[in-house]
Scaffold this motif. Structure first.
Motif, mmCIF file in Angstrom:
data_model
loop_
_atom_site.group_PDB
_atom_site.id
_atom_site.type_symbol
_atom_site.label_atom_id
_atom_site.label_comp_id
_atom_site.label_asym_id
_atom_site.label_seq_id
_atom_site.Cartn_x
_atom_site.Cartn_y
_atom_site.Cartn_z
ATOM 1 N N GLU A 43 92.324 15.701 67.471
ATOM 2 C CA GLU A 43 91.000 15.360 66.937
ATOM 3 C C GLU A 43 89.905 16.007 67.774
ATOM 4 N N SER A 44 88.930 16.629 67.106
ATOM 5 C CA SER A 44 87.862 17.346 67.816
ATOM 6 C C SER A 44 86.536 16.600 67.833
ATOM 7 N N VAL A 45 86.402 15.563 67.021
ATOM 8 C CA VAL A 45 85.140 14.823 66.934
ATOM 9 C C VAL A 45 85.182 13.641 67.903
ATOM 10 N N VAL A 46 84.172 13.508 68.732
ATOM 11 C CA VAL A 46 84.161 12.502 69.800
ATOM 12 C C VAL A 46 84.278 11.088 69.253
ATOM 13 N N VAL A 47 83.476 10.761 68.247
ATOM 14 C CA VAL A 47 83.518 9.412 67.679
ATOM 15 C C VAL A 47 84.882 9.122 67.074
ATOM 16 N N LYS A 49 87.742 10.438 67.995
ATOM 17 C CA LYS A 49 88.699 10.242 69.084
ATOM 18 C C LYS A 49 88.604 8.813 69.621
ATOM 19 N N GLN A 50 87.372 8.302 69.740
ATOM 20 C CA GLN A 50 87.192 6.946 70.235
ATOM 21 C C GLN A 50 87.787 5.926 69.271
ATOM 22 N N GLN A 53 91.482 5.953 69.663
ATOM 23 C CA GLN A 53 91.828 5.250 70.898
ATOM 24 C C GLN A 53 91.765 3.742 70.696
#
Length: 278
Positions: A43-47, A49-50, A53
């Protein structure tokens, strides 16, 4: 089986049902966890990825606390495999329902089953001709639980297509997910039923959700890639991962007909199988 041993068998069926429901509600299958872990890595998008997680942390907490993965514990759709030569009886079906009732009380599960018109709650997740129990014959006596929540079920669709539209099946699947957006709690697994009749296609789509998601055919992968290009992302907040897998089941259909059903499953793709000892 002797009459004296029949009550013991019914108890084992009930206990196996309760265990299957419990395992499905608490422990996500390894192949689904692996797909989520893989999605996090790419996944390349920060949100996004969160969110992935958060999902993986939720899975760990459920296992540690022996608690359901999601507050919507769904309706437990049951698939039974009965050994060849054994007759499935009304008493056996009642034993499955008793197991669901026990699971509802002991895990516990949210009582979700209501009358469709009065909205009166049965408080047991059974009754009113639900949950459905699907029975077939096989080599072993197994009970599989597939808890199905409303968020993903509500955005599932079926279409009676013309045979000449067979090339548009991927488009229909992608449009179904586009319309669903973030409501089914993506990343999703898409069960697709093609063929049969109106009701058979829907059943095939549901059964497809029982299939392992660690591999796809070229056709399934093509549809999955198209869905991921929508950019809906985990929990609808944008990202590369909208769909973990597409699984397709087919059946023969009338020459003038092409039923296609899409049954959407949320990231909590819960399923578990328990063998009944004989």
């Amino acid at each position: 089986m002797s009459e004296s041993g029949y009550p013991d068998l019914l108890k084992r069926i009930s206990d196996a049902t309760e265990k299957a429901v419990r395992n499905a509600e608490i422990y996500l299958p390894d192949d689904v966890k692996a797909r989520l872990t893989e999605a996090l890595k790419v996944e390349s998008v920060v949100v996004a990825k969160q969110e992935l997680q958060n999902i993986l942390e939720n899975i760990c907490l459920a296992e540690e606390r022996f608690a359901p993965l999601c507050q919507d514990t769904g309706i437990p759709v049951m698939y039974i495999t009965v050994p060849y030569g054994m007759t499935w009886t009304p008493e056996m079906e009642q034993a499955v329902l008793t197991g669901i009732q026990n699971a509802t009380q002991h895990i516990p599960l949210r009582p979700n089953l209501v009358d469709p018109v009065s909205r009166e709650n049965t408080k047991t997740n059974t009754g009113l001709s639900m949950p459905p129990v699907h029975v077939k014959h096989g080599d072993r006596f197994t009970i599989t639980a597939l808890p199905k929540g409303a968020g993903s079920e509500n955005v599932s669709r079926i279409r009676m297509m013309n045979p000449s539209d067979k090339g548009n099946i991927p488009k229909f699947v992608v449009e179904t997910m586009l319309e669903a957006g973030g409501r089914p709690c993506p990343p999703v697994i898409l069960g697709v039923g093609i063929g049969g009749t109106f009701d058979v296609a829907a059943s095939l789509a549901k059964e497809a959700l029982l299939e392992p998601v660690d591999s796809m055919t070229g056709y399934e992968q093509e549809i999955c890639d198209q869905v991921n290009q929508l950019g809906i992302g985990p929990m609808g907040l944008g990202g590369d991962t909208t769909c973990l897998a597409v699984k397709i089941k087919t059946a023969g259909c009338h020459t003038a007909s092409l039923p296609v059903a899409v049954n959407i499953q949320c990231w909590a793709a819960r399923r578990a199988t328990v063998e009944v000892p004989l």
